[in-house]
Design an enzyme around this catalytic site. Structure first.
Site, PDB file in Angstrom:
ATOM      1  N   TYR A 180       0.854  -1.185   0.000  1.00 24.71           N
ATOM      2  CA  TYR A 180       0.000   0.000   0.000  1.00 24.71           C
ATOM      3  C   TYR A 180       0.892   1.238   0.000  1.00 24.71           C
ATOM      4  CZ  TYR A 180      -3.841  -3.066   1.610  1.00 24.71           C
ATOM      5  OH  TYR A 180      -4.787  -4.049   1.720  1.00 24.71           O
ATOM      6  N   ARG A 189     -16.296  -0.322  -1.788  1.00 23.90           N
ATOM      7  CA  ARG A 189     -15.419   0.783  -2.193  1.00 23.90           C
ATOM      8  C   ARG A 189     -16.164   2.120  -2.266  1.00 23.90           C
ATOM      9  NH1 ARG A 189     -13.834  -3.850  -3.926  1.00 23.90           N
ATOM     10  NH2 ARG A 189     -11.647  -4.409  -3.717  1.00 23.90           N
ATOM     11  N   GLY A 190     -17.095   2.292  -1.357  1.00 20.49           N
ATOM     12  CA  GLY A 190     -17.832   3.546  -1.274  1.00 20.49           C
ATOM     13  C   GLY A 190     -19.099   3.574  -2.101  1.00 20.49           C
ATOM     14  N   LEU A 239     -21.822   1.799  -1.884  1.00 21.57           N
ATOM     15  CA  LEU A 239     -23.034   1.688  -1.081  1.00 21.57           C
ATOM     16  C   LEU A 239     -23.315   2.941  -0.252  1.00 21.57           C
ATOM     17  CD1 LEU A 239     -22.723  -2.025   0.141  1.00 21.57           C
ATOM     18  CD2 LEU A 239     -24.021  -1.125  -1.815  1.00 21.57           C
ATOM     19  N   LEU A 243     -13.256   0.425 -12.224  1.00 15.07           N
ATOM     20  CA  LEU A 243     -13.935  -0.786 -11.763  1.00 15.07           C
ATOM     21  C   LEU A 243     -15.337  -0.878 -12.376  1.00 15.07           C
ATOM     22  CD1 LEU A 243     -12.926  -0.755  -7.976  1.00 15.07           C
ATOM     23  CD2 LEU A 243     -11.877  -2.041  -9.856  1.00 15.07           C
ATOM     24  N   PRO A 244     -15.787  -2.097 -12.701  1.00 14.84           N
ATOM     25  CA  PRO A 244     -17.057  -2.270 -13.424  1.00 14.84           C
ATOM     26  C   PRO A 244     -18.271  -1.630 -12.753  1.00 14.84           C
ATOM     27  CG  PRO A 244     -15.813  -4.312 -13.439  1.00 14.84           C
ATOM     28  CD  PRO A 244     -15.075  -3.379 -12.529  1.00 14.84           C
TER      29      PRO A 244
END
Length: 333
Positions: free
Chosen positions: A65, A216-217, A219, A234-235
């Site tokens: 990271y 990843r945010g 929701l 991302l899809p």
């Protein structure tokens, strides 16, 4: 009840049959090293320290990271607080100076090299839970786990975990050395582990630490913030999937509002209710986000809430690109 009282009122959970006792929420630190846009090191350190002061014990990081930045950040934050935390560290991913992905290396010699650098960056004598970030297709899992087991015997690692691997790999690893937990993505939008992986964990007495509980945010209504934010590729955040998912998210937001919860609290509460023996790892980058996440512990969902929530619609798109999904051992059928 305030979040300052959380430590006094929340039970702990044991990771696996042989692992440590941890607070029911963990803190994931990946987002503090630029994966989701701009960050502030001072605020990140303050967030980690506030989490510890409020009872959070499991701190999750990875040596790749920010190419070591995240471990150094965590090391600064836990100085003087080491005895109050359990460090979960992922290793094995190879990165280029431009941030590119170079595959995975979990050969025994590489394992010992990675851990040496992690110990130095974190400023600790031992890592509580050490885990390969992904399955290395060129190295039998038995060799990787055997190398970590040697580190356990030598005192550099206390427990062994896994990340994003499937049922058969879990069984093979556990035969070499007890595995305390599997780290895997799980949320209202990503439920595939329920079918084959969670039953194996239950059978073997292995816990799970669940990341991506906000997808990843997605929701919570968060959107990519420019080309440096890898969610833009991302899809679930692109094309027709994005448009469909915005409608689902609006429905979830109304559901949360009716129960006087934030969308983030709803996402965490759903995971806690669906998998009460497992530990969500929440990627809070600020103290405000941490406050919100801890608030989920004060809003447990009923069976009726769960049933209603799960009837509101499904999220469109896979969690990664087709090419990435092909390489995930946890997604193999």
């Amino acid at each position: 009840m305030s979040t300052n009282d959380t430590k006094k009122t929340q039970r702990t959970l044991k990771l696996g049959s042989t692992g440590p006792e941890v607070f029911p929420l963990g803190l994931g630190c990946m987002g503090m090293s630029g994966m989701y846009g701009a960050t502030d090191d001072a605020e990140s350190i303050r967030t980690i320290q506030t989490a510890i002061d409020r009872g959070v014990t499991l701190i999750d990081t990875g040596d790749f990271y920010g190419m070591g930045h995240n471990e150094m950040l965590v090391g600064k934050a836990i100085a003087g607080r080491r005895e109050r935390v359990q460090l979960s560290v992922k290793f094995g991913a190879l990165r280029g100076p431009d941030g590119s992905w170079g595959g995975v290396d979990t050969r025994p010699a590489a394992v010992k090299n990675f851990v040496a650098y992690s110990l130095k960056r974190l400023g600790v004598e031992a890592i509580d839970i050490y885990r390969p970030a992904r399955l290395d297709p060129n190295v039998p899992i038995e060799e990787t786990i055997g190398a970590i087991a040697e580190l356990v015997k030598a005192g550099y690692v206390r427990h062994i975990g896994l990340s994003e691997v499937g049922a058969e790999t879990i069984r093979r690893a556990h035969r070499v050395h007890p595995i305390v937990d599997l780290q895997i993505e799980y949320s209202l939008a990503s439920r595939s582990p329920e079918a084959r992986i969670f039953p194996v964990l239950s059978e073997l007495g292995i816990s799970a630490t669940l990341y991506g509980v906000f997808s990843r945010g997605l929701l919570t209504g968060s959107k990519p913030k420019g080309p440096g934010d890898y969610r833009a590729y991302l899809p679930r955040f692109t094309g027709s999937n994005r448009e469909k998912n915005e409608g689902v998210v609006e429905t979830l937001q109304r559901f949360a509002q009716e129960r006087r919860m934030t969308p983030g609290q709803l996402a965490i509460a759903w995971v806690l209710a669906r998998q009460p023996a497992f530990v969500p790892v929440v990627g809070s980058k600020t103290v405000a986000q941490l406050d919100d996440a801890l608030g989920a512990l004060e809003h447990p969902l009923s069976k009726e809430d769960l049933a209603a929530l799960e009837s509101l619609g499904t999220v469109a798109g896979e969690r990664y690109s087709d090419e990435h999904m092909k390489h995930l051992d946890s997604e193999r059928r």
